[in-house]
Design a protein around this motif. Structure first.
Motif, PDB file in Angstrom:
ATOM      1  N   HIS A 270     -48.841 -17.265  34.332  1.00 12.37           N
ATOM      2  CA  HIS A 270     -47.464 -17.136  35.038  1.00 12.37           C
ATOM      3  C   HIS A 270     -46.878 -15.530  35.245  1.00 12.37           C
ATOM      4  N   ILE A 271     -46.698 -15.106  36.335  1.00 11.63           N
ATOM      5  CA  ILE A 271     -46.261 -13.550  36.319  1.00 11.63           C
ATOM      6  C   ILE A 271     -44.515 -13.674  36.745  1.00 11.63           C
ATOM      7  N   ASP A 272     -43.840 -13.049  36.257  1.00 11.45           N
ATOM      8  CA  ASP A 272     -42.636 -12.815  36.420  1.00 11.45           C
ATOM      9  C   ASP A 272     -42.346 -11.341  36.798  1.00 11.45           C
ATOM     10  N   LEU A 273     -42.343 -11.190  38.161  1.00 11.72           N
ATOM     11  CA  LEU A 273     -42.269 -10.264  38.994  1.00 11.72           C
ATOM     12  C   LEU A 273     -40.883  -9.436  38.776  1.00 11.72           C
ATOM     13  N   ARG A 274     -39.940 -10.077  38.387  1.00 12.41           N
ATOM     14  CA  ARG A 274     -38.846  -9.583  38.224  1.00 12.41           C
ATOM     15  C   ARG A 274     -38.035  -9.755  36.837  1.00 12.41           C
ATOM     16  N   PRO A 275     -38.877  -9.229  35.790  1.00 16.16           N
ATOM     17  CA  PRO A 275     -38.160  -9.765  34.304  1.00 16.16           C
ATOM     18  C   PRO A 275     -36.714  -9.306  34.002  1.00 16.16           C
TER      19      PRO A 275
END
Length: 413
Positions: A270-275
């Motif tokens: 899972h990618i958090d594009l705006r951490p």
């Protein structure tokens, strides 16, 4: 000092072989290094093209934990030759080091070639003899080492002890081709099959996405797999024969991803594009009126996404992402699922897992079934993420094996 009447053969001219050669020559032994290439340390030089990452500055216990299941036996060797020791050794060769913003340690020159030149000069001063273009072919019936030179002629070498430092199975064109596996297996040495480590993984991008974003980095993200979160960046790999992802966050999680793929055929990260922003704040920003703006423009202005991130959102979420409510869209941006399958091949992997099994060597790293022959470096079955952990263990195991050689030779005096 020991008189130079005992010969030590070191097979492999990479960091492990050269470091063991330096230690043993400094102890007074006659050391011969054999390498099947015409120059030394080719993979080491390749690693230094983008900045030679020698080791890492994090606390020692956290450092050792990076070796995973091998930490129990690699760890003591790293404690005996620490990252601080490696930096001191480097600086002793006139190559000052520094700690980067990520905690990684580099030579001030940021290159491998000046360090290697200084190292070779030291080895010359110590009397180390290097034999280039010598391909190891095993042992003869009398136990002597057999090599084939560049003309195809057989060369016999007698040694009182030997160290195998032939590398693993990644980047075979640079010398680590695992050609030694059958030689050792035929002698009864336990070998764990090689697998890619610090490798990219396959995802079949659409042609449109691949053509537009091949080779571009997705920056400032956080990747999650099996509850472990890693910040960094990821590269879009889109060659016709290997489409998928690679780069820092993938390499950091590669062992976990690889094991899941081997077990289940595929796995999801899972990618958090705006951490850097909370879910609710992101949803509020996405609630702004889009007007006539395109989806990509809206994602840039309201969501703070790069063109690549916005395209990835549509690639993985489908065209319907543009119709999602702000909270659902924010949820997807914060945990975008990416399904990965087979790792890229060993020829492209930064390193390899597998090799000479731990139970095939004793505590001094001597082969149980071939007395007087030791193993060090990536030939051994351990793995670590990028970040300086690979080179650190390579040096540490080389020093440990060299001390093991010294022990048995002193005992035979």
């Amino acid at each position: 000092m020991v008189q130079k009447y005992k010969n030590i053969a070191i097979i492999g001219g990479g960091p492990a072989g050269l470091f063991a050669a330096e230690y043993l020559a400094g102890a007074g032994y006659a050391v011969h290094v054999y390498d099947h290439k015409p120059t030394l340390a080719r993979k080491f030089l390749m690693a230094g093209r983008g900045g030679l990452n020698l080791t890492h500055s994090e606390d020692l216990e956290s450092f050792i934990a990076r070796y995973g299941t091998a930490a129990d036996w690699v760890g003591p060797m790293v404690r005996a030759f620490t990252p601080s020791d490696l930096r001191a050794w480097c600086e002793g060769l006139g190559q000052e080091t520094f700690v980067g913003s990520s905690g990684r340690v580099f030579p001030r020159s940021f290159k491998a070639s000046p360090l290697l030149r200084a190292w070779q000069a030291r080895l010359d001063d110590l009397g180390v003899t290097v034999h280039f273009n010598h391909h190891w072919a095993g042992w003869n019936d009398a136990g002597a080492l057999i090599f084939t030179d560049k003309n195809g002629a057989s060369v016999i070498a007698h040694a009182d002890a030997a160290l195998l430092a032939l590398g693993g199975a990644s980047w075979p064109k640079l010398g680590s081709d695992a050609g030694w596996v059958d030689i050792l297996r035929n002698r009864g040495v336990g070998i764990t099959p090689f697998r890619s480590a610090n490798s990219g993984f396959t995802h079949l991008w659409s042609d449109h996405f691949a053509d537009r974003f091949a080779g571009q980095p997705l920056k400032s993200i956080t990747l999650t797999h099996n509850a472990r979160r890693v910040p960094g960046e990821m590269m879009i790999a889109a060659k016709s024969h290997e489409r998928g992802v690679e780069g820092g966050v993938i390499y950091a999680l590669s062992a976990s991803i690889r094991d899941a793929v081997e077990r289940d055929g595929q796995t999801t990260v899972h990618i958090d594009l705006r951490p850097g922003i909370a879910l609710e704040d992101l949803a509020r920003r996405l609630s702004a009126q889009r007007g006539r703006a395109s989806f990509s423009t809206h994602m840039k202005k309201a969501g703070g996404l790069s063109p690549l991130a916005a395209a990835l959102l549509r690639e993985l979420g489908g065209d319907e992402v543009s119709t999602l409510s702000p909270i659902m869209l924010a949820t997807l941006i914060k945990a975008l699922p990416l399904t990965l399958s087979a790792p890229f091949g060993l020829a492209r992997a930064i390193s390899s897992a597998g090799g000479v099994a731990r139970n095939a060597v004793n505590d001094d790293l001597m082969l149980n079934v071939v007395p007087g022959v030791f193993v060090a470096g990536e030939m051994l079955d351990w793995e670590a993420p990028t970040g300086g952990y690979l080179l650190q263990a390579t040096f540490a195991t080389a020093r440990h094996a060299a001390r093991g050689i010294e022990k048995i030779l002193k005992g035979s005096d």
